[in-house]
Design a protein around this motif. Structure first.
Motif, PDB file in Angstrom:
ATOM      1  N   VAL A  14       0.974  -1.175  -0.001  1.00  0.00           N
ATOM      2  CA  VAL A  14      -0.164  -0.091   0.154  1.00  0.00           C
ATOM      3  C   VAL A  14       0.657   1.354  -0.082  1.00  0.00           C
ATOM      4  O   VAL A  14       0.506   2.222  -0.701  1.00  0.00           O
ATOM      5  N   PHE A  15       1.975   1.049   0.800  1.00  0.00           N
ATOM      6  CA  PHE A  15       2.809   2.301   0.790  1.00  0.00           C
ATOM      7  C   PHE A  15       3.293   2.578  -0.490  1.00  0.00           C
ATOM      8  O   PHE A  15       3.468   3.790  -1.137  1.00  0.00           O
ATOM      9  N   CYS A  16       4.064   1.447  -1.223  1.00  0.00           N
ATOM     10  CA  CYS A  16       4.510   1.856  -2.743  1.00  0.00           C
ATOM     11  C   CYS A  16       3.528   2.071  -3.354  1.00  0.00           C
ATOM     12  O   CYS A  16       3.783   3.141  -4.409  1.00  0.00           O
ATOM     13  N   LEU A  17       2.375   1.659  -3.578  1.00  0.00           N
ATOM     14  CA  LEU A  17       1.370   2.133  -4.388  1.00  0.00           C
ATOM     15  C   LEU A  17       0.779   3.695  -4.263  1.00  0.00           C
ATOM     16  O   LEU A  17       0.829   4.601  -5.383  1.00  0.00           O
ATOM     17  N   LEU A  18       0.667   3.948  -2.931  1.00  0.00           N
ATOM     18  CA  LEU A  18       0.175   5.433  -2.809  1.00  0.00           C
ATOM     19  C   LEU A  18       1.515   6.279  -2.969  1.00  0.00           C
ATOM     20  O   LEU A  18       1.466   7.244  -3.688  1.00  0.00           O
ATOM     21  N   PHE A  19       2.891   5.819  -3.014  1.00  0.00           N
ATOM     22  CA  PHE A  19       4.101   6.848  -3.589  1.00  0.00           C
ATOM     23  C   PHE A  19       4.065   6.872  -4.867  1.00  0.00           C
ATOM     24  O   PHE A  19       4.293   7.742  -5.409  1.00  0.00           O
ATOM     25  N   ILE A  20       3.599   5.578  -5.586  1.00  0.00           N
ATOM     26  CA  ILE A  20       3.461   5.912  -7.107  1.00  0.00           C
ATOM     27  C   ILE A  20       2.484   6.710  -7.491  1.00  0.00           C
ATOM     28  O   ILE A  20       2.751   7.538  -8.425  1.00  0.00           O
ATOM     29  N   ILE A  21       1.554   6.672  -6.968  1.00  0.00           N
ATOM     30  CA  ILE A  21       0.351   7.531  -7.273  1.00  0.00           C
ATOM     31  C   ILE A  21       0.460   9.199  -6.909  1.00  0.00           C
ATOM     32  O   ILE A  21       0.298   9.880  -7.866  1.00  0.00           O
ATOM     33  N   VAL A  22       1.306   9.267  -5.983  1.00  0.00           N
ATOM     34  CA  VAL A  22       1.509  10.675  -5.737  1.00  0.00           C
ATOM     35  C   VAL A  22       3.087  11.361  -6.641  1.00  0.00           C
ATOM     36  O   VAL A  22       2.793  12.309  -7.056  1.00  0.00           O
ATOM     37  N   GLU A  51       0.100  14.481  -0.203  1.00  0.00           N
ATOM     38  CA  GLU A  51       1.043  14.621   0.723  1.00  0.00           C
ATOM     39  C   GLU A  51       0.680  14.442   2.045  1.00  0.00           C
ATOM     40  O   GLU A  51       1.343  13.687   2.940  1.00  0.00           O
ATOM     41  N   VAL A  52      -0.734  15.040   2.419  1.00  0.00           N
ATOM     42  CA  VAL A  52      -1.129  14.701   3.801  1.00  0.00           C
ATOM     43  C   VAL A  52      -1.547  13.240   3.771  1.00  0.00           C
ATOM     44  O   VAL A  52      -1.378  12.742   5.102  1.00  0.00           O
ATOM     45  N   VAL A  53      -1.980  12.664   2.961  1.00  0.00           N
ATOM     46  CA  VAL A  53      -2.564  11.020   3.089  1.00  0.00           C
ATOM     47  C   VAL A  53      -1.261  10.373   3.165  1.00  0.00           C
ATOM     48  O   VAL A  53      -1.038   9.335   4.141  1.00  0.00           O
ATOM     49  N   LEU A  54      -0.073  10.532   2.462  1.00  0.00           N
ATOM     50  CA  LEU A  54       1.175   9.914   2.592  1.00  0.00           C
ATOM     51  C   LEU A  54       1.677  10.349   4.047  1.00  0.00           C
ATOM     52  O   LEU A  54       2.188   9.304   4.452  1.00  0.00           O
ATOM     53  N   GLN A  55       1.639  11.487   4.673  1.00  0.00           N
ATOM     54  CA  GLN A  55       2.291  11.724   6.105  1.00  0.00           C
ATOM     55  C   GLN A  55       1.376  10.680   7.068  1.00  0.00           C
ATOM     56  O   GLN A  55       1.823  10.268   7.692  1.00  0.00           O
ATOM     57  N   PHE A  57      -0.356   8.122   6.418  1.00  0.00           N
ATOM     58  CA  PHE A  57       0.029   6.613   6.313  1.00  0.00           C
ATOM     59  C   PHE A  57       1.509   6.232   6.973  1.00  0.00           C
ATOM     60  O   PHE A  57       1.695   5.194   7.438  1.00  0.00           O
ATOM     61  N   ILE A  58       2.353   7.008   6.617  1.00  0.00           N
ATOM     62  CA  ILE A  58       3.723   7.138   7.386  1.00  0.00           C
ATOM     63  C   ILE A  58       3.366   7.182   9.075  1.00  0.00           C
ATOM     64  O   ILE A  58       4.161   6.012   9.518  1.00  0.00           O
ATOM     65  N   MET A  59       2.581   7.941   9.570  1.00  0.00           N
ATOM     66  CA  MET A  59       2.519   7.588  11.080  1.00  0.00           C
ATOM     67  C   MET A  59       1.807   6.565  11.408  1.00  0.00           C
ATOM     68  O   MET A  59       2.051   6.016  12.460  1.00  0.00           O
ATOM     69  N   LEU A  60       0.986   6.190  10.414  1.00  0.00           N
ATOM     70  CA  LEU A  60       0.160   4.850  10.913  1.00  0.00           C
ATOM     71  C   LEU A  60       0.847   3.658  10.843  1.00  0.00           C
ATOM     72  O   LEU A  60       0.762   2.813  11.675  1.00  0.00           O
ATOM     73  N   ALA A  61       1.793   3.514   9.983  1.00  0.00           N
ATOM     74  CA  ALA A  61       2.817   2.627   9.645  1.00  0.00           C
ATOM     75  C   ALA A  61       3.837   2.455  10.999  1.00  0.00           C
ATOM     76  O   ALA A  61       3.965   1.641  11.431  1.00  0.00           O
ATOM     77  N   GLY A  62       3.992   3.880  11.555  1.00  0.00           N
ATOM     78  CA  GLY A  62       4.916   3.963  12.596  1.00  0.00           C
ATOM     79  C   GLY A  62       4.276   3.418  14.050  1.00  0.00           C
ATOM     80  O   GLY A  62       4.766   2.663  14.763  1.00  0.00           O
ATOM     81  N   VAL A  63       3.091   3.653  14.017  1.00  0.00           N
ATOM     82  CA  VAL A  63       2.153   3.237  15.202  1.00  0.00           C
ATOM     83  C   VAL A  63       1.796   1.669  15.046  1.00  0.00           C
ATOM     84  O   VAL A  63       2.161   0.999  16.051  1.00  0.00           O
ATOM     85  N   MET A  64       1.735   1.112  14.049  1.00  0.00           N
ATOM     86  CA  MET A  64       1.443  -0.456  13.763  1.00  0.00           C
ATOM     87  C   MET A  64       2.971  -1.003  14.258  1.00  0.00           C
ATOM     88  O   MET A  64       2.818  -1.897  14.694  1.00  0.00           O
ATOM     89  N   SER A  65       4.185  -0.500  13.665  1.00  0.00           N
ATOM     90  CA  SER A  65       5.289  -0.938  14.056  1.00  0.00           C
ATOM     91  C   SER A  65       5.646  -1.126  15.565  1.00  0.00           C
ATOM     92  O   SER A  65       5.837  -1.984  16.158  1.00  0.00           O
ATOM     93  N   ILE A  66       5.107   0.076  16.536  1.00  0.00           N
ATOM     94  CA  ILE A  66       5.426   0.101  17.466  1.00  0.00           C
ATOM     95  C   ILE A  66       4.368  -0.914  18.213  1.00  0.00           C
ATOM     96  O   ILE A  66       4.743  -1.758  19.162  1.00  0.00           O
ATOM     97  N   LEU A  67       3.189  -1.087  18.083  1.00  0.00           N
ATOM     98  CA  LEU A  67       2.168  -2.043  18.510  1.00  0.00           C
ATOM     99  C   LEU A  67       2.700  -3.402  18.255  1.00  0.00           C
ATOM    100  O   LEU A  67       2.498  -4.339  19.004  1.00  0.00           O
ATOM    101  N   LEU A  68       3.218  -3.665  17.203  1.00  0.00           N
ATOM    102  CA  LEU A  68       3.764  -4.823  16.777  1.00  0.00           C
ATOM    103  C   LEU A  68       4.983  -5.616  17.487  1.00  0.00           C
ATOM    104  O   LEU A  68       4.949  -6.478  18.310  1.00  0.00           O
ATOM    105  N   LEU A  69       5.724  -4.416  17.920  1.00  0.00           N
ATOM    106  CA  LEU A  69       7.120  -4.502  18.820  1.00  0.00           C
ATOM    107  C   LEU A  69       6.392  -4.885  20.367  1.00  0.00           C
ATOM    108  O   LEU A  69       7.099  -5.874  20.993  1.00  0.00           O
ATOM    109  N   LEU A  70       5.427  -4.007  20.783  1.00  0.00           N
ATOM    110  CA  LEU A  70       5.008  -4.381  22.026  1.00  0.00           C
ATOM    111  C   LEU A  70       4.267  -5.550  22.125  1.00  0.00           C
ATOM    112  O   LEU A  70       4.222  -6.330  23.301  1.00  0.00           O
ATOM    113  N   GLY A  71       3.447  -6.152  21.201  1.00  0.00           N
ATOM    114  CA  GLY A  71       2.837  -7.135  21.226  1.00  0.00           C
ATOM    115  C   GLY A  71       3.768  -8.547  21.112  1.00  0.00           C
ATOM    116  O   GLY A  71       3.605  -9.395  21.625  1.00  0.00           O
ATOM    117  N   LEU A  72       4.850  -8.090  20.534  1.00  0.00           N
ATOM    118  CA  LEU A  72       5.750  -9.550  20.358  1.00  0.00           C
ATOM    119  C   LEU A  72       6.300  -9.794  21.882  1.00  0.00           C
ATOM    120  O   LEU A  72       6.548 -10.988  22.306  1.00  0.00           O
TER     121      LEU A  72
END
Length: 80
Positions: A14-22, A51-55, A57-72
């Motif tokens: 999804v990040f790659c597709l959004l980056f290509i679309i932008v 640009e706002v959607v991309l930013q 999405f980047i923040m959402l990916a960061g939150v998801m990575s933190i949650l995945l690390l905490l869940g691990l």
């Protein structure tokens, strides 16, 4: 493939597709048209939607990575 790998794959695609679309529309518009006179508010936000959607999405990916690390850590603990 476990849930963590599937989530990472989906977010990566999804990040790659959004980056290509932008990025692609900026290179496809040739020749460049001169900017038209508009109000300051409209000029600031007119082309920044993706640009706002991309930013976001980047923040959402960061939150998801933190949650995945905490869940691990939660799954590593063995019951007493």
């Amino acid at each position: 493939m476990n849930a963590k790998n599937a989530c990472a794959m989906i977010l990566g695609v999804v990040f790659c597709l959004l980056f290509i679309i932008v990025v692609i529309p900026h290179f496809a518009s040739w020749p460049v048209t001169p900017p038209q006179a508009v109000s300051a508010g409209e000029a600031l936000w007119n082309g920044r939607t993706y640009e706002v959607v991309l930013q976001g999405f980047i923040m959402l990916a960061g939150v998801m990575s933190i949650l995945l690390l905490l869940g691990l850590k939660h799954f590593r603990r063995s019951p007493p």
